[in-house]
Scaffold this active site. Structure first.
Site, PDB file in Angstrom:
ATOM      1  N   ARG A  90      76.513  97.565 -10.219  1.00 37.35           N
ATOM      2  CA  ARG A  90      75.540  97.923  -9.219  1.00 37.35           C
ATOM      3  C   ARG A  90      74.784  96.338  -8.637  1.00 37.35           C
ATOM      4  O   ARG A  90      73.977  96.688  -7.690  1.00 37.35           O
ATOM      5  CB  ARG A  90      74.492  98.748  -9.973  1.00 37.35           C
ATOM      6  CG  ARG A  90      75.148 100.187 -10.258  1.00 37.35           C
ATOM      7  CD  ARG A  90      74.964 101.106  -9.087  1.00 37.35           C
ATOM      8  NE  ARG A  90      75.664 102.334  -9.353  1.00 37.35           N
ATOM      9  CZ  ARG A  90      75.796 103.282  -8.300  1.00 37.35           C
ATOM     10  NH1 ARG A  90      75.636 102.950  -6.868  1.00 37.35           N
ATOM     11  NH2 ARG A  90      76.547 104.361  -8.546  1.00 37.35           N
ATOM     12  N   ASP A  91      74.924  95.456  -9.453  1.00 39.42           N
ATOM     13  CA  ASP A  91      73.990  94.615  -9.137  1.00 39.42           C
ATOM     14  C   ASP A  91      74.749  93.586  -8.217  1.00 39.42           C
ATOM     15  O   ASP A  91      75.845  92.819  -8.740  1.00 39.42           O
ATOM     16  CB  ASP A  91      73.465  93.710 -10.381  1.00 39.42           C
ATOM     17  CG  ASP A  91      72.460  92.712 -10.062  1.00 39.42           C
ATOM     18  OD1 ASP A  91      72.325  92.385  -8.852  1.00 39.42           O
ATOM     19  OD2 ASP A  91      72.087  91.995 -11.070  1.00 39.42           O
ATOM     20  N   PRO A  92      74.465  93.143  -7.029  1.00 37.86           N
ATOM     21  CA  PRO A  92      75.139  92.474  -6.026  1.00 37.86           C
ATOM     22  C   PRO A  92      74.678  91.108  -6.311  1.00 37.86           C
ATOM     23  O   PRO A  92      75.234  90.253  -5.416  1.00 37.86           O
ATOM     24  CB  PRO A  92      74.918  92.961  -4.764  1.00 37.86           C
ATOM     25  CG  PRO A  92      73.701  93.586  -4.618  1.00 37.86           C
ATOM     26  CD  PRO A  92      73.539  94.007  -6.132  1.00 37.86           C
ATOM     27  N   HIS A 107      65.060  90.123 -10.438  1.00 36.90           N
ATOM     28  CA  HIS A 107      65.782  89.061 -10.836  1.00 36.90           C
ATOM     29  C   HIS A 107      66.695  88.429  -9.619  1.00 36.90           C
ATOM     30  O   HIS A 107      66.816  89.078  -8.653  1.00 36.90           O
ATOM     31  CB  HIS A 107      66.575  89.234 -11.879  1.00 36.90           C
ATOM     32  CG  HIS A 107      67.579  89.980 -11.840  1.00 36.90           C
ATOM     33  ND1 HIS A 107      68.476  90.630 -13.149  1.00 36.90           N
ATOM     34  CD2 HIS A 107      68.615  90.330 -10.731  1.00 36.90           C
ATOM     35  CE1 HIS A 107      69.760  91.321 -12.845  1.00 36.90           C
ATOM     36  NE2 HIS A 107      69.582  91.105 -11.381  1.00 36.90           N
TER      37      HIS A 107
END
Ligand code: ZN
Lengths: 262, 416
Positions: free
Chosen positions: B341-343, A217
């Site tokens: 954690r998701d940049p 994503h």
């Protein structure tokens, strides 16, 4: 070569399908054309307005439950994307957008109808009803793309509850084999359902004609510039060479090291 | 070590508070943070009802929201301080254990300004029954935790029914907040501003698209921006119950004036006149190191520390940077668990606005930030750490924009 005028990139409903920085994919495509000296126009299609039929590349991103249903209703109503694909346009659909271009997807405990552009269906779980549904698939994901695409390893991040499978007799082929993470979750040996799962040999995504769907994503094209150029090649034929920003290569090397399986 | 607890405390809670004190002191001696978390956790295990017992019989306000809750809590604590002693979880531990730790020392009738995590708010508020609850805003934070913004708004809305005696001070510019607060018995509507609208495009009530113009927002179902009784109307000006008043803060930026307006409205509900509240808030210059200038390394370089942990926070910092002379900007960017954690969210930030400044990048995800800046056509250099970056800067003083763990680590390093 499909057209000599500016390449038109449609960013579909960014307010609804843009949860994970998905607008980044439009930025990447736009710049990779501009840097090659090719004319480009990004057409941001706000929710509530009709999707134009005249664009070359359609981008659909991730979204939360209610916005996803709203977005699906909108693009199903005018079907412009389906007609555009019929006349040669390309589609990159990510996460919720990937689910929406299939036959059906779950949201709020119900099953909703998608755009039926590709032969996939998404459910909360395909396990027997007495089995608890798998956990949310959240974490880094690494996909080895189908060799027919001629692409290097794909790096990304996934965050979705749904599991996706190809319908019987489906057209196209999976985008690739999951090396790390969950992806479609069709591998059968999904371990733990969280980040860092083995992947279990399952696949992620679909490539059918010029339509690509994937669970990688957000700005998947930022980490995978070759995938961006593949989409552009479908529209332009051969592209002039590009001194790709060195930063992207440094990033891929950093991800490769960080995600190397011990 | 003897503490006389109020007689209303059960023996179990008295034991829990003694445990809390011991654990916190031990933890502090060992140099493991402020000890709020571990002490509070142990105490709740000893007496699950402790929070309710120590939280009642006080003038208490809870502050929640995605951005600005630490600053707003600090401002509110200053305002309440004009009336007497105030308890506050000023270390930033904002779940039940942290709140308990803040309330576990005498005097047990001191007022309290409590920062509470968005998800924890119902749990904490049900126990301590605050007189006032401040709802600032709801936007996406930590993408990997899949916290859906509407789900938080819905939890907050339901909480109103359980707190019939509480007043909610709510930001009318955030549709999710306004919808959540509309379910409460009594509201004080404040226009604190919202410069991040991407998470509030869909009506939380009917799931149709929201309409917006300069005057506000509305939905076809009838939900609309409530008329505020308090509003930020200029860089140093508030609308306050029908009159215009001026407000001077040491904290920079319009966003902090919005935080101050929320805090002043809450303080009023607890008996503080607005003039006294604003005067007490004025002297606050930094909040847990935010906006503070610190030494970066040992070669005379200095940096003003700015926190931006999500797109909404970054847009606020961009506004703040635009107000000041264009110093070099160091971006320190991590994606540890506490950051999310998701940049991916950095692609939502309009980094193009940094063009023309010297930009220096560091942090655990410096490579991701570097690619983002390359596509934004912002020339930059990449460095091993913030101190190296500051050394490479063209000026002796830089602005450092860091996200959560990067900021925390910088603060620890600079105070050594
Ligand atoms: Zn509505």
């Amino acid at each position: 070569m499909r057209r000599s005028s500016a390449t038109r990139i449609a960013l579909i409903y960014p307010e609804l399908l843009g949860t994970y920085g998905d607008g980044g994919n439009a930025i990447v495509l736009e710049q990779r054309l501009r840097w090659r000296g090719l004319p480009v126009e990004v057409v941001s299609v706000p929710a509530g307005s009709p999707v134009p039929e005249s664009c070359d590349i359609y981008l659909l991103g991730g979204g939360e439950d209610a916005p996803q249903v709203l977005a699906a209703d909108g693009i199903r109503q005018n079907r412009a994307i389906v007609r555009a694909v019929g006349s040669g346009a390309a589609v990159l659909a990510v996460c919720a957008g990937y689910q929406v271009i299939g036959a059906t997807f779950p949201s709020g405990g119900e099953i909703h109808e998608g755009l039926n552009l590709v032969d996939i269906e998404t459910r909360r779980s395909f396990a027997p009803p007495e089995t608890p549904p798998p956990g949310r698939a959240v974490g880094d994901i690494v996909v080895e793309p189908d060799p027919r695409l001629g692409l290097p390893t794909l790096y990304g991040y996934e965050n979705h509850a749904g599991r996706t499978r190809r319908l019987p007799g489906a057209g196209g082929f999976p985008l690739g084999v999951v090396r790390r993470g969950i992806g479609d979750g069709d591998g059968g040996t999904e371990s733990g359902g969280g980040a860092g799962g083995s992947g279990g040999g399952g696949t992620d995504g679909i490539v059918d004609g010029r339509v690509i769907g994937t669970y990688l994503h957000g700005p998947v094209l930022a980490q995978n510039p070759a995938l961006a150029d593949l989409l552009l090649t479908w529209i332009h034929g051969e592209l002039p060479p590009l001194d790709a920003p060195r930063e992207a290569q440094v990033l891929r090397e950093a991800r490769r090291r960080a995600l190397a399986t011990p | 070590m003897t503490t006389s607890f109020p007689r209303r405390f059960t023996a179990r809670t008295q034991a829990a508070l003694a445990v809390e004190r011991l654990a916190a002191e031990a933890s502090r001696r060992l140099g493991r943070g402020s000890g709020e978390m571990i002490g509070g956790k142990l105490a709740l295990r000893v007496s699950p009802g402790a929070l309710a017992e120590v939280g009642s019989h006080r003038r208490t306000a809870c502050v929640s929201g995605t951005n600005g809750k630490t600053t707003t809590t600090r401002l509110l604590a200053r305002a309440l301080g004009t009336l007497g002693p105030v308890k506050s979880n000023s270390g930033g531990a904002n779940m039940a254990p942290g709140v308990l730790a803040a309330l576990s020392r005498p005097p047990f009738d001191a007022a309290a300004a409590l920062e509470v995590d968005e998800i924890w708010l119902p749990k904490v508020a049900r126990e301590i029954l605050p007189r006032v609850v401040l709802l600032l805003n709801i936007s996406r934070d930590q993408l990997d935790r899949s916290n859906e913004t509407r789900r938080i708004a819905s939890m907050w809305r339901e909480l109103g029914a359980e707190l019939p005696d509480a007043t909610v001070v709510a930001n009318v510019d955030d549709p999710l907040v306004a919808w959540a607060a509309a379910g409460w018995r009594r509201q004080v509507w404040v226009s604190a501003g919202q410069n991040w609208t991407a998470d509030a495009m869909v009506c939380p009530q009917c799931a149709r698209l929201l309409h917006r113009n300069e005057a506000g927002w509305w939905s076809e179902c009838g939900l609309a921006r409530p008329e505020p009784i308090v509003a930020v109307t200029g860089p140093r000006e508030l609308l306050w119950y029908g009159r215009t008043i001026s407000a001077h803060l040491d904290l920079p930026g319009r966003v902090n004036l919005g935080n101050a307006a929320m805090a002043a409205a809450a303080a009023r509900e607890l008996g503080v006149e607005v003039e006294a509240a604003l005067a007490a808030m004025a002297g606050l210059g930094d909040v847990q190191g935010r906006y503070q200038e610190v030494a970066l390394g040992e070669q005379g370089r200095r940096g003003r520390l700015l926190l931006a942990k999500n797109p909404a926070g970054w847009v606020e910092m961009m506004e703040l940077l635009a107000d000041a002379p264009p110093r070099p900007v160091v971006i320190d960017f991590n994606s540890q668990t506490a950051d999310g954690r998701d940049p991916s969210w950095i692609w939502d930030v309009p980094f193009e606005r940094l063009a023309g400044r010297q930009v220096l990048v560091t942090g655990g995800r410096k490579e991701d930030m570097s690619v983002r800046l390359a596509y934004a056509e912002v020339p930059h250099s990449v460095h091993a750490n913030a101190e190296d970056a500051a050394l490479a800067a063209n000026e002796k003083v830089v602005d450092v924009v860091a996200n959560y763990t990067a900021f925390r680590d910088l603060l620890v390093r600079s105070s050594r």
